[in-house]
Every structure is written in C-alpha cells, then in structure tokens.
Design a protein around this motif. Structure first.
Motif, PDB file in Angstrom:
ATOM      1  N   VAL A  37       0.110   6.519   1.483  1.00 59.21           N
ATOM      2  CA  VAL A  37       0.718   7.643   1.956  1.00 59.21           C
ATOM      3  C   VAL A  37       2.167   7.225   1.978  1.00 59.21           C
ATOM      4  N   GLY A  48     -14.731   1.632  10.300  1.00 59.55           N
ATOM      5  CA  GLY A  48     -13.625   2.829  10.259  1.00 59.55           C
ATOM      6  C   GLY A  48     -12.111   2.160  10.138  1.00 59.55           C
ATOM      7  N   MET A  49     -12.032   1.153   9.648  1.00 58.85           N
ATOM      8  CA  MET A  49     -10.735   0.396   9.503  1.00 58.85           C
ATOM      9  C   MET A  49      -9.887   1.152   8.598  1.00 58.85           C
ATOM     10  N   GLN A  93     -10.276   4.298   7.410  1.00 58.35           N
ATOM     11  CA  GLN A  93     -10.068   5.775   8.187  1.00 58.35           C
ATOM     12  C   GLN A  93      -8.929   5.630   9.302  1.00 58.35           C
ATOM     13  N   GLU A  94      -8.932   4.825  10.129  1.00 57.87           N
ATOM     14  CA  GLU A  94      -7.733   4.664  11.112  1.00 57.87           C
ATOM     15  C   GLU A  94      -6.602   4.005  10.520  1.00 57.87           C
ATOM     16  N   LYS A  95      -6.709   3.351   9.649  1.00 57.83           N
ATOM     17  CA  LYS A  95      -5.337   2.848   8.957  1.00 57.83           C
ATOM     18  C   LYS A  95      -4.792   3.987   8.344  1.00 57.83           C
ATOM     19  N   VAL A 126     -14.029   0.151  16.184  1.00 54.27           N
ATOM     20  CA  VAL A 126     -13.478   0.290  14.809  1.00 54.27           C
ATOM     21  C   VAL A 126     -14.059  -0.380  13.809  1.00 54.27           C
ATOM     22  N   THR A 172      -6.448   2.497  18.060  1.00 52.83           N
ATOM     23  CA  THR A 172      -7.061   1.665  17.145  1.00 52.83           C
ATOM     24  C   THR A 172      -7.117   0.281  17.977  1.00 52.83           C
ATOM     25  N   ASN A 209       0.753  -1.144  -0.098  1.00 50.96           N
ATOM     26  CA  ASN A 209      -0.107   0.126  -0.025  1.00 50.96           C
ATOM     27  C   ASN A 209       0.865   1.172   0.064  1.00 50.96           C
ATOM     28  N   SER A 256       2.456   8.158  10.737  1.00 53.63           N
ATOM     29  CA  SER A 256       3.656   7.206  10.783  1.00 53.63           C
ATOM     30  C   SER A 256       4.604   7.983   9.824  1.00 53.63           C
ATOM     31  N   PHE A 315      -3.233   6.354  10.850  1.00 52.40           N
ATOM     32  CA  PHE A 315      -2.011   5.956  11.244  1.00 52.40           C
ATOM     33  C   PHE A 315      -0.761   6.152  10.599  1.00 52.40           C
ATOM     34  N   ALA A 316      -1.218   5.789   8.973  1.00 53.10           N
ATOM     35  CA  ALA A 316      -0.199   5.835   7.919  1.00 53.10           C
ATOM     36  C   ALA A 316       0.125   7.287   7.965  1.00 53.10           C
ATOM     37  N   LEU A 344      -2.198   4.240  16.863  1.00 51.25           N
ATOM     38  CA  LEU A 344      -1.950   2.993  17.110  1.00 51.25           C
ATOM     39  C   LEU A 344      -2.845   2.240  18.286  1.00 51.25           C
TER      40      LEU A 344
END
Lengths: 691, 704
Positions: free
Chosen positions: A18, A326-327, A329-331, A321, A314, A15, A338, A334-335, A311
């Motif tokens: 970002v 909201g997976m 969105q939360e990923k 989540v 979540t 992925n 990070s 985090f991305a 992190l």
C-alpha cells in the motif's frame, strides 16, 4: 565498505503493498464534509466560523494557567526590540562616519530622533575612537543580547506528519535575542508553552479517565492518545496567534512607519495606503478556504488518530493477533490507515497553496502599479535609482505584514480544528457531572437496597425492569442468570457506574445519587471480568487499589486470592514486573491477582464479576471459603455461572431479561418445583450426570 | 607557519583573558556545571527507564554511515522521484538565479539607470536595434539607428517605458510559472517523503507482529507506538539534512574561505583559529547532547506508554477510585518528558551560544581591524590578476562590506554546523531506535526449506517437550501427549500448570526449549508458520475482540470473509441469536476491545471465530467459562457434532465438559501425569484426576 552496503541493501525488500497514493480517492473527495473515521463519539466535526471563533477565544482564555510566565515572555520579547532600534543604525555610522569619514553632527544627519542622544555622545570624536566605542558596545551586547549572532531557538528535526512535529511545537521556544537575554527569554518561552500544554493535557487526561462506564467502551485508546499528545499543543498556538502575532505585527508596522517617516515621508504614505488594500483583499480571499482548512485539518488528525488506534490495538493484543494468524491482516490494516493519514495530511496543503496563489495574484495589480508608477518617477528624474530599491524593499516588507494580518483568521483554522478535538472531550460529561451528590457517606454497615429500579442504556436497550431487592450485610449474595440478563448492569448500579433511569439505589438508606462519589466508591471494591493488569510490578498493581496497604496486608490479600503459590515461584516474588497487560501470567493467575487487588481495598462492599471462571475447582473452593469469611461485616456480591460457586452463597438472586425472578438461598429455591433457578441447576447437574 | 599560528592563538587568548577573563571564567564554569548536571540527570533517567543499558544507541561515524545506508532501501522505491526533486530543484534554482541576474541588469542598469541593452536582451523583449548598444551592431545597423534618430548611448524616456512595460509582461509570465511550480513543489516532496516514512513504518509494524511473544511481554506497547510514530519519522531528513544540506553549506564556507584568503590570509587564519575552541567545545559537549537526546526519546516514549496503559485500563482506576493516582503518575511522567525535551534543547543552546560568542568575538575583533585598515587605506592581498575584475587593491567600503560578509559566513557557517551537529545526534538516535526493531530477529521463524503442510491431519503429538519462559522457571518439563483426528482431548490441571502454554506451542507462538511438537510426525519447525496458523484455530481464554464489525471479528485473520460461513459459524457458537438482535446485525460496529457486549456474548464470538476457519485442528481454551449452563450445553453439543473429523483440544475446569472428552490429559508440574477416559482415570485409586474431580464435587456436595 561496498560489500557491507550491498549486504545491507540486499537484505531488505521494502513492502510497497500500500503506498500513500490514494487511487480510489480524488483530491476533491478529501474536501468533502462528513468524512467518518473509526471514532464512535466524535462524529460531528463541522464547525461554523462563529464556533471556530469561540473555540479560539476559549483556547486563549486558558492563558490564566500561565499568565505570569506569559506576561514575562511578552515583556522580554517586547523589551528586546529597543536595543535593536539603536544597534540597527550602527552600520550607517560605521559606513558614513568612520569609513567614509563624514563629519558626525547630531542634528545634521539623517537619523531618527531617538538616536540623537547617542549621536551627541559620538559627536566630534575621532573615527577610530567612535569605532572603539561601537566595538565595546558590540562586545557587551554580544554577551548580553547576542549582538551579531542572532536569535535563540532549538528546534530538532521533525517528520512529514503532525505527530512528529508536536514536540518541536511545544519545546523549541524562541527569542529574537541571543546571549544571556536570549537564553532567559528562550527558557521562559519553552516553559510557558510546556506549562500550558501540560495543563491542557492534564485537564484532558483527568476528564478521559473519569468518563462514565457507558462511554469508556466507545473511547479508542489510540485516539485518546493522539488527542492528549498531539492535539493539545495546538491550543497554545491558538493563544499566540491571536495575541503575540497581531501585537508584534502592529509594533513592527509602527516602527517601520516611524523610521521611514524620516526618510521617505511623502512617498511612503502613498505606498502604505496602497498596501493597506492587501488587508481586505487577503481577508476576503481567506474566508471560504478557512472552512476547508478547518475540515481538512480535522480529517487529517482523525485519520492519524485512526492509525494510532490500529497500531495500539495490534500491539496490545499481539497474542491474539499471532494466535489467529492475523499478522498480515493487521499489517495491511495499519498500512492502509497510515497511507490514508499521510494522504490526508498532504492534501491539507492544497488550500494553503491555493490561498497563497490567490493572494499573490490579488497583489499583482498593486505591485505592477507601483513598479510602473515609481519607474515613471525615476525615468522622469523625480526619484533616484536608490530610491526605487528602497521603496521596493519597503513594498515587499509591508506587503508581507499586511498579508500576514489578513491571513490571521486563516492561520488559526488548523489550530481551531485541533482545539475542537481537545474541547470535545473536555466537554464530554464525566461521572462527576451527572453525579452531583455531596453527601459524605458514613461507613456502610447495613444493606444495599434497590427500589423500583429500571435501567435503560443510552442506545435504548432496557437492561433492568422494576427491580426491588435488598442485599443485607454479612452475606455472600450471588447474581445468577443467563448471559445478557442484566447481572452486570445491576451490579454497576451500586458504585454508581451506571445511574438508575428510574427508582433508587440506597446504601444504608442513602440514595447513591446523593452521595459524594469518592466517599461511595471508596467503600466498594469492584472486580471486573476482564483482568486488567498494568505492566508494572505485582506490588504496584495492588497498590493502585490501596496506596496505604502494608506488606502484611498485601500478603494477606494475595494469600486469600490464592496467589502466593505462584508468586513464590516468580524470580522477584511480589516485585516481579508483569508483561504487557499481565500477559506473562496465565489467565487464571491474572484472575487471582485481580481478586487480590479487590480484596486489598478492604472495602465494605465487594463485588466480583465472574471471579471463578478461570479457576480450577480447588482454588475456587478456597476462594469461595475466604469470601464467606470476608463477608463478616461486609456485603459480598458475586456474579457467577458456576454452580459450585453459586451454591455456597447465602442468597441467590436469579435474574432473567432484566427482572428479578427469584430470591432465596440455594435450598429454598431448589424446593420450588418449576422455579427458573431450579431448572437452571437441574440443567447443569443433569448435564453432569448424563456424561 | 605553525609557530605563527600558535603565536596568534596565544596572543588572542592573552588579550581575551585580560579583557573578559572574569566573565569568561564565570560563564564557562556555569556552563560546565549546568551541562554536567544535565548529563547526570540524563544518565539517571535513562538508566531508570531502560533495564538494559546496552540498548542506549551510540552515535559513531560508522553507525551514522550504517544508518544512512540502511535508510536507502526505504528510499529506493521513490528513487526516481527523489532524484527528480533534487535535480529539478537544482535546475530551477539555477534558472531563477540566471534569469534573475539578467532581469536585474535590464531593470536596474539599463532601464532605471538608462543604458542601452545587450543584443540578447533586446531579443528577449522583442525590440529593434535602436535599443541595442552600438558596439554590438554592425556599421550599417548603426547607421540605420542613427537615421531613425536614436543615436547615442542612452535610451529615450519613451524607450525606457517600453523596456519597462515589456519586462513587466515577462515578470507576469514568471510569476505564473513560479506559482505553478510553488504549488507542485510543495506537494510533490511531501508525497515522496511521506512514502519513505510510510514504508519504514510498515516494515516496523510487520517486524513487530512477527516478533515472538516473549519480546512483546517485556516491551511496552507505548514504546512501540513512539518508535513507529516518532523515531521513524526521522528517516525523511537523512538525505536533505545530513548529506545534501551540509554540502550546500560547505560550498558557502568554501567560497567564504577563498575570499578571505584573497583579502588577507590573516583574516582567514584568525577565523580558522576560532574553529579550534569551537571544535573542542563541541567534542566535549557532544556525548552530553547525545545522552540528553536518548533521555528525551526514552522519557517521551515512557510518557506515551503511561498514557496508553492508563487509557487501556481506565476501568481499573475507576473501580478503585484511583483516578487521582493515575493523574499523579501522569503528572510525574509528563513533567519528566517535558523536562527532557527542554534539557536536550538547553544543552544545544548552551553549546551553540558559546560557539556563537567565540564566533561573534572573532568577527567583532576582526571588523575593528578591517575598519582600521580601511580608514588608513591599507593594501589588500588581492592578487593582481584579480584586480582586473574587482577594484579591491586597497581596503575600501566595498571591500569592508564584502570581507565582513565573508567573515560572518565563515564563523556563522561553523556555528550553524555545530547546531546541525547537535540535531544530527537526535536524528541518528531516533533512527537507531527505529531500526532497532528491524534488527530484532524473531526467535520463531520459518525453516529455509519448509515442508508442505501434511494433509489430512491424522495426529498431533508432543514428544518430551520442555519449555520455559524464563530460564529458571520451567513450565513444561517433558510432556508426552498424542491426539488423533476425530477425538476430543481435554487438558485438565490446576491454574498455572501450563495448559495454555502447551497449546501455544502447537500454534508455534513459541518453540519448545527441547523436544518436538509434531503433526503427522512432521516437526512443526519444518513447516511454514503461516500454514500452521491457517490450520489450527483457537478460541482463546481472553476474549479479545477487535474494533470493527461483528462480521470482521468472526472472520479475523481470513483473507476472504464469506458471509454465509460466518453466519453458520455463529449459529454453531450460539452467537447468531444475539447478533441478529443487534442494531445492524453482523455489520454492528463493536466498541474498543469489543466491550459493548457482555462477556458471555464475547465468548461466543470468539468461539465462532475459531469455527469459521474450519481447520483440521481446533483448540478451545476455557471456551465456556462465561456462559450460562444452558448456552454452554448447546454450544458444546453443536461443537461435538461439527468437530467430528477434527483434532479437538479442550482446556476447561468444568467437569460436565471434561467428561464428554474422549481422552483426558491431566497436567501437573509441567508433566502429563495421567491420560485416559473419565472412567479410566476415575478408577485409579487416589489418582490426581480423581482427586481433582472430588474437589469439585465437594464444592457441589457442601451445599446440597
């Protein structure tokens, strides 16, 4: 094999949504002051040079925790310099006096004076005899101090961020010796670092878990984690940077002078004076960037802590989540963090590289002058070619030493920024600071009284206004009122979770402010609305509240709270380990366990915040009955919305907008027509009736 | 050959025993004892911490290869840059070595020692033929030089100064060039490798978020943090430290071996013989190192979990005056983590010290031998064709220096490799732990060929649904239930009867053990998970709020947040009234876990969050438990208005709420035992629902 590799590679699409390039941030923007992350408490993080200096000194003062080990490390590290002064010259003996077989006469050869006694021992011997002696020394030295093998150290691989290098920072250790000495010194070095960091972590942890109720909500778990785990090691580095580093630099400098004195006395003085110029040059160069380095380091750490927050949040709320979809969105959240944290970590390099470049350039005139001057001497025949090489070698070594000294202040900035993050929370007030009461409370037996109590939150909202109230023992008392009417604030005042802004809260006539906090809280069990369970066994969840509880007491509390019926069905009964935040149980079951945990403390005052919200009527009735039984010799305070719970209370305190509107039993209050409680009940029952 | 080899080793062993027998036995005994103590410790701690010992990562050659191969996808997006770093790095090293060689020749041999330049060198510093060695010049040119008065093989002092000055200019240019490269090449690899680590981290988080809840319930949050933060960072080292670095070291080793072979095969043989005990030690020590590395990572991850759990539940420790207990636990876990970090390194140090001693003894012994050979000028084995280039036909100072350097290179290289080997154990265990997450398969996953989500939603049904979190502990045992659009279904039952579980199946947080959940008669398993969750909104019993603004919390999970829709949803949930009174209204930042708000306020936000998504299916799990009667009444009224076309599920204990439902399903022992309207069910004599209602009314009646 190839097939396997292809399969592995094909299986994953990486992925790239970002990546760490921050297109909307120019590198310069990273240097700006006032960057804010999601921290609510630590928002002022600029330091002046003076403050940074104080922080560094303060960090160094913690040496008192480990001073014995620290001293041992110092002595071991210093003592090991001595053998090197001798063994270092062996190569010259082997070359000149064994292989080239020049005669060895102590006073005629070019050795520094400390070698003389050794040379006298070797004087007049056959070359191979000397070799036997030297070889024996080498072998003994190999076992004792690792001659010919080098130093001891045990770094493991780290990553490209601060967090993944923290462990190495604490536990790698190091010794310039090998062999037995190396192991001992290494062990001492690792232990002294570990003890120091552990003590810092312990201090920080102790303060964090004692934060007052008003700021607990503002602490981010990930941030607290980051500070405890990854910022604390830097405080020790502070200490070594201002003690060991300059000390060994000076020792090294002294030894170089001493040894050179016997070789290039005249030229070396000139060289040293010239190179000493590097010291002020470096110092001046580093003053401005040291501020940036501090700021960038702080921001990189804050950004990494924000990543940890994302992190942690979540992971801790994964059910929510997933339920809310909201997976993604939360990923992405985090991305994004990070990536930002990596960027922040990376741009820290700029001032370092910049300073390196400036110092390098500043050193050029000296380097070029020296090359020019010494080559002139060589061309003119005043020095030999070998002399140039030796002098240039000296130049490089001394230059490094002087630059190192000049950069001392710069080097500490990174640590100062981290240490500030640690001290920020070490200095934050905790309950015990605001609450200096020393009175050992005797067992509470009579009542809790509020006298003209008002409470205003730090943000200015007034939660309670002029509350006068007496809560006698042997009763179940219900705090009732609309959401936001101040019920919880009122209850928080009893165990001094909050401190009244005005007026007094008294237990048995003693002002709680004057009471010793432990002796007060030991007598109060508070059961929160949120059912916070630890992912441990049911038993140890209960034992937190009362480590001395017997099995019989546990069973009793669990039965009273209506837990036994479901515990009996669990595979390991009371020793069943709960899932994350107790999530393997239903909310009602969690609530009942929380209540059991409150009961197990056998406290004189029992406060339950919405204990029955998630319970079915049957369980609720049982619980309320047992609370009534429990109220013998105790005070039971219940905050509730449910009529069925409220009605059974001996006393009802009706709150509205921070004020006590009515006090009395259900029947009394119901008789007052137009009373707010009566209206409240009316609404609930009429609603029930109309349906 | 082999005989000779064995004889040498035996002889050396005998000699060694005689000289250092006692010390050596004591040392090895101590080391053995210490290592096995450490090993036991590691086993115990790991076993205590991991319920499932199969989870202990194994490092075998095959798995190492597999880990390397699996790291590749994360490097692939950066491939161009990675290749760039290595190729440019190699070229630069080459360039610097090459120019360095020329510069030192010009500086030392020509300028300092005084000799004329090679023709190419004269071109570089732009000087005329008078500086160039005569042998490279034509006769006419030589004549010209002679005429100018610069004959001979020496430079004049003036010429030497010129050479020096012009070289200084070149040095200056080189420095500038070097500085620019230094800056760029300290930043560039960081960017590249941080990206690689970043991709891996994000992939891990993504996978974790999609793993089913049963995984999360049995794993600590701190462990996930540790794996994502610490273990994954090892990926940046795979290429440099496992593949390229060792290859570079090998090159040095290889050159060393060739040199020694040329000097005297005996030297090489003894050096190589020292590899035998080194290898034996390493082979013996590796499993211990590995277990210590596992223990280190596991215990540090435990420590992280301990901190995370304590910080997340500070209130509990505070309310129970249990701060000391929290601190004691912290101390125990912290000490264990520190010990583990010390022990793995101690293991490494013991091993590398023993290996170092073997290497050191070998070198010291051989050095004695070589010095003796040099003193007696023994002939070397350097082949005659090489003697044209180097003057090492007999042992002399230069030969001794060179041989000593090479012996150190060979034994030191072996020692370095042992150390690297230990570090690899840790690196691979870290990566194994990171990839472990990626290997986990979500138990709930999209069908290969998912069906379009049926619209409009007409009905939702459970057909003979069984479900158990743990095998022997069934929660649902054959549930049959149907709910149609435009109705409100209340799910009633005792605490722990499976009401929430029933609803989580509708969200596909889990799949039923048997039976089906359907929407318009389409099995949920045929639909896309994202579609399902986009069409089912839930207001959960636990009022989970996230850090961030009020507005973002209401719009959580939505791709685009419409402020107007958020406000309308808040109005329906009666949340608008208190939100507008907050400092920054909808833009107020909430504290961690949203706990700045009272629980009634939190609950209304949760309800607004479900409403704003405007989905055809709505689940309200104990929506009003923390609301006061008045607010509850208003919220429910708004909701029934708003949810007219939808399938609404309501889990609640409040009679007043239940009565409003069109349909009531009473859940007991994992089955729906009664369904119907309030009136229907109340008319069942001794019905379960009726008894339930009566229990509630007893509570009311007792005090009235």
């Amino acid at each position: 094999m190839i097939k396997f590799m292809r399969a592995v590679i094909a299986r994953r699409r990486v992925n790239r949504d970002v990546d760490t390039t921050q297109k909307d941030h120019s590198i310069l923007s990273g240097f700006k002051a006032g960057a804010q992350f999601d921290d609510q408490l630590d928002t002022e993080h600029e330091l002046t040079h003076g403050e940074a200096m104080l922080i560094v000194l303060r960090g160094a003062y913690y040496v008192r925790y480990v001073w014995k080990l620290f001293l041992a490390k110092w002595l071991l590290g210093t003592a090991i310099i001595v053998p090197g002064l001798f063994i270092g010259w062996f190569w010259k003996i082997i070359t000149d006096h064994i292989i080239l077989q020049q005669p060895l006469v102590a006073d005629e050869v070019n050795f520094p004076p400390h070698m003389n006694w050794l040379l006298r021992m070797l004087e007049g011997r056959d070359p191979m005899e000397i070799m036997v002696i030297l070889t024996t020394v080498y072998v003994i030295g190999l076992f004792l101090i690792g001659t010919r093998v080098g130093g001891t150290g045990a770094g493991l691989f780290g990553g490209r961020d601060t967090a993944s290098n923290a462990e190495n920072q604490i536990s790698s250790g190091g010794s310039s010796a090998g062999g037995l000495w190396g192991i001992v010194e290494w062990w001492v070095d690792v232990r002294v670092t570990q003890r120091f960091v552990n003590a810092m972590r312990g201090n920080l942890f102790r303060r964090l878990i004692r934060s007052p109720m008003t700021t607990i909500d503002d602490h981010r778990v990930g941030d607290s984690l980051y500070r405890t785990l990854y910022d604390t090691p830097m405080v020790y580095t502070c200490l070594t940077e201002i003690t060991f580093s300059p000390f060994y630099t000076f020792v090294g400098l002294g030894l170089t002078f001493y040894q050179l004195w016997w070789t290039y006395a005249d030229v070396s003085i000139q060289l040293i004076l010239l190179l000493a110029l590097m010291l002020p040059i470096t110092m001046i160069t580093t003053i401005a960037p040291s501020r940036w380095i501090r700021r960038l380091s702080q921001n990189a750490r804050a950004a990494s802590a924000a990543t940890t927050n994302a992190l942690e949040q979540t992971m801790n709320n994964i059910t929510a989540v997933q339920s809310l979809g909201g997976m993604k969105q939360e990923k992405e959240n985090f991305a994004k963090r990070s990536a930002h944290a990596f960027w922040r970590t990376r741009i820290q390099m700029f001032p370092w590289v910049g300073v390196g470049v400036i110092i390098e350039i500043a050193g050029w005139p000296i380097g070029f002058y020296l090359s020019w001057h010494v080559t002139n001497l060589v061309i003119d025949g005043q020095l030999t070619v070998g002399d140039f090489a030796a002098l240039f070698g000296m130049y490089m070594g001394l230059r490094g030493t002087f630059i190192g000294l000049g950069r001392l202040w710069l080097n500490i900035q990174d640590q100062a920024a981290a240490a500030r993050r640690v001290f920020r929370f070490l200095d934050a007030p905790i309950d015990e600071d605001a609450h200096r009461g020393e009175l050992e409370l005797p067992p509470i037996e009579h009542d809790v009284a509020f006298e003209n109590v008002s409470y205003t939150y730090p943000n200015g909202t007034q939660a309670l206004k002029q509350v006068n109230l007496s809560l006698p023992f042997n009763q179940v008392i219900a705090f009732v009122g609309p959401t936001g009417s101040g019920k919880t604030s009122l209850a928080y005042l009893i165990p001094a979770f909050l401190k009244a802004s005005e007026g007094q809260v008294r237990v048995d006539g003693h002002d709680v402010i004057e009471a010793d906090l432990t002796s007060l809280r030991d007598q109060i069990a508070y059961i929160f609305q949120e059912h916070l369970l630890l992912s441990e066994s049911i038993r140890s969840n209960l034992l937190i509240a009362n480590p001395a509880a017997t099995d019989a007491q546990l069973t009793e509390a669990l039965t009273t709270a209506g837990c036994m019926e479901f515990i009996e069905q669990l595979p390991h009964g009371i020793d069943t380990v709960l899932g994350r935040s107790g999530d393997t149980l239903s909310v009602g079951q969690q609530q009942r366990l929380s209540i059991a945990r409150g009961l197990i403390r056998d406290a004189k005052i029992l406060i339950l915040d919405e204990p029955t919200a998630a319970l079915d009527p049957q369980t609720e009735n049982l619980l309320v009955d047992s609370l009534r039984t429990a109220s013998k010799g105790r005070l039971v305070v219940v905050i509730a919305h449910r009529l069925s719970t409220i009605r059974q209370a001996d006393h009802i305190v009706f709150l509205e907008e921070g004020q006590v509107r009515e006090v009395g039993s259900h029947d009394e209050l119901m008789q007052r027509t137009d009373g707010p409680y009566q209206e409240f009940v009316h609404l609930q029952s009429s609603e029930a009736a109309t349906a | 050959m082999l005989d000779f080899f064995v004889a040498v080793i035996t002889a050396l062993k005998g000699l060694f025993r005689r000289l250092f027998g006692e010390q050596w036995t004591a040392l090895t005994a101590y080391t053995n004892r210490k290592l096995s103590e450490l090993d036991d410790w590691a086993r115990q701690e790991t076993a205590r911490s991991l319920s499932d010992l199969d989870e202990v990562p194994e490092v075998t050659f095959k798995r190492m290869v597999s880990v390397i191969v699996r790291s590749y996808p994360f490097m692939r997006p950066m491939l161009f840059h990675i290749v760039n770093i290595f190729v440019v790095g190699f070229l630069l090293t080459f360039l610097f070595t090459f120019t360095g060689a020329i510069a030192s020749d010009m500086w030392d041999n020509k300028m300092l020692v005084n000799d004329k330049l090679q023709p190419a060198q004269s071109v570089v510093i732009l000087v005329d033929d008078t500086y160039v060695k005569s042998e490279y010049l034509s006769d006419e040119e030589n004549a010209a030089v002679e005429e100018a008065g610069f004959a001979g093989e020496d430079l004049t002092a003036e010429q030497r100064r010129t050479v020096r000055n012009r070289m200084l200019v070149w040095f200056f240019i080189g420095e500038v060039f070097g500085i620019v490269l230094l800056g760029f090449y300290s930043y560039y690899p960081s960017w590249v490798w941080q990206n690689v680590n970043h991709y891996l981290r994000v992939a891990m988080v993504e996978r974790l978020e999609h793993l089913s809840l049963s995984f999360h319930h049995s794993n600590r949050a701190g462990d996930a943090i540790y794996r994502i933060y610490q273990d994954s960072s090892m990926v940046v080292n795979v290429l440099q430290e496992v593949i390229i670095g060792p290859l570079e070291d090998m090159r040095g080793l290889f050159i060393g071996i060739l040199f020694l072979l040329a000097f005297d095969p005996m030297l090489l043989l003894v050096c190589l013989a020292s590899f035998v005990p080194m290898t034996i030690l390493t082979v013996k020590g590796t499993p211990i190192i590995r277990r210590l590395a596992v223990a280190n990572r596991v215990l540090n991850s435990d420590f992280t979990s301990r901190l995370q759990e304590t910080f997340a539940a500070i209130k509990i420790f505070k309310a129970n005056a249990a701060e000391q207990i929290a601190f004691d636990r912290f101390e125990v876990d912290s000490q264990k983590a520190l010990d583990a970090a010390l022990y793995i390194r101690f293991g490494m140090i013991l091993l590398s010290m023993l290996v170092g001693i073997i290497g050191g003894l070998t070198v010291i012994g051989l050095e004695y031998l070589v010095v003796e050979w040099t003193v007696y000028e023994r002939a070397t084995h350097v082949p005659s064709w090489l003697l044209v280039i180097v003057g090492y036909q007999v042992w002399n100072l230069a030969a001794y220096r060179n041989a000593e350097g090479r012996m150190n290179q060979v034994t030191g290289g072996a020692r370095g490799f042992v150390r690297l080997w230990c570090m690899w154990q840790d690196l691979f265990i870290g990566l194994e732990r990171a990839f472990y997450f990626l290997d986990l398969k979500p138990t709930v996953f999209d069908a290969a060929d998912p069906t379009e989500f049926p619209k409009p939603v007409m009905s939702v049904a459970w057909r003979d649904v069984h479900y158990a979190y743990e095998e022997d502990n069934p929660v649902l045992e054959g549930v049959n239930l149907q709910a149609d659009a435009g109705t409100i279904t209340a799910i009633v039952g005792n605490t722990g009867s499976g009401k929430s579980t029933l609803m989580t199946l509708l969200l596909r947080l889990y799949d039923p053990t048997s039976g089906t959940v359907t929407i318009n008669d389409v099995d949920l398993r045929a639909l896309r998970i994202d579609d399902i969750r986009a069409n089912v909104a839930i207001a959960m019993q636990k009022n989970v709020l996230f850090t961030g603004k009020v507005r973002d919390n209401i719009g959580f999970g939505m791709t685009r947040i419409d402020d107007e829709a958020v406000r309308r949803a808040a109005e329906i949930a009666c949340a608008d009234e208190f939100i507008t009174e907050l400092e920054d209204g909808y833009h107020t930042e909430l504290g961690d876990r949203g706990s700045k708000l009272s629980s009634g306020q939190r609950q209304r936000l949760t309800i607004a969050r479900a409403i704003v998504r405007d989905t055809p299916i709505l689940i309200l799990d104990e929506p009003t438990a923390s609301l006061d009667a008045r607010t509850e009444h208003r919220v429910l009224q708004n909701l029934s208005e708003w949810g007219r076309e939808k399938v609404v599920f309501l889990i609640t204990h409040r009679l007043s709420t239940i009565r409003n439902a069109d349909n009531i399903a009473f859940l007991e022992d994992g089955r729906i035992v009664e369904t119907g309207s309030h009136e229907d069910l109340m008319s069942v004599p001794d019905g379960r629902y009726r008894r339930f209602v009566e229990a509630e009314e007893i509570g009311l009646a007792e005090s009235t």
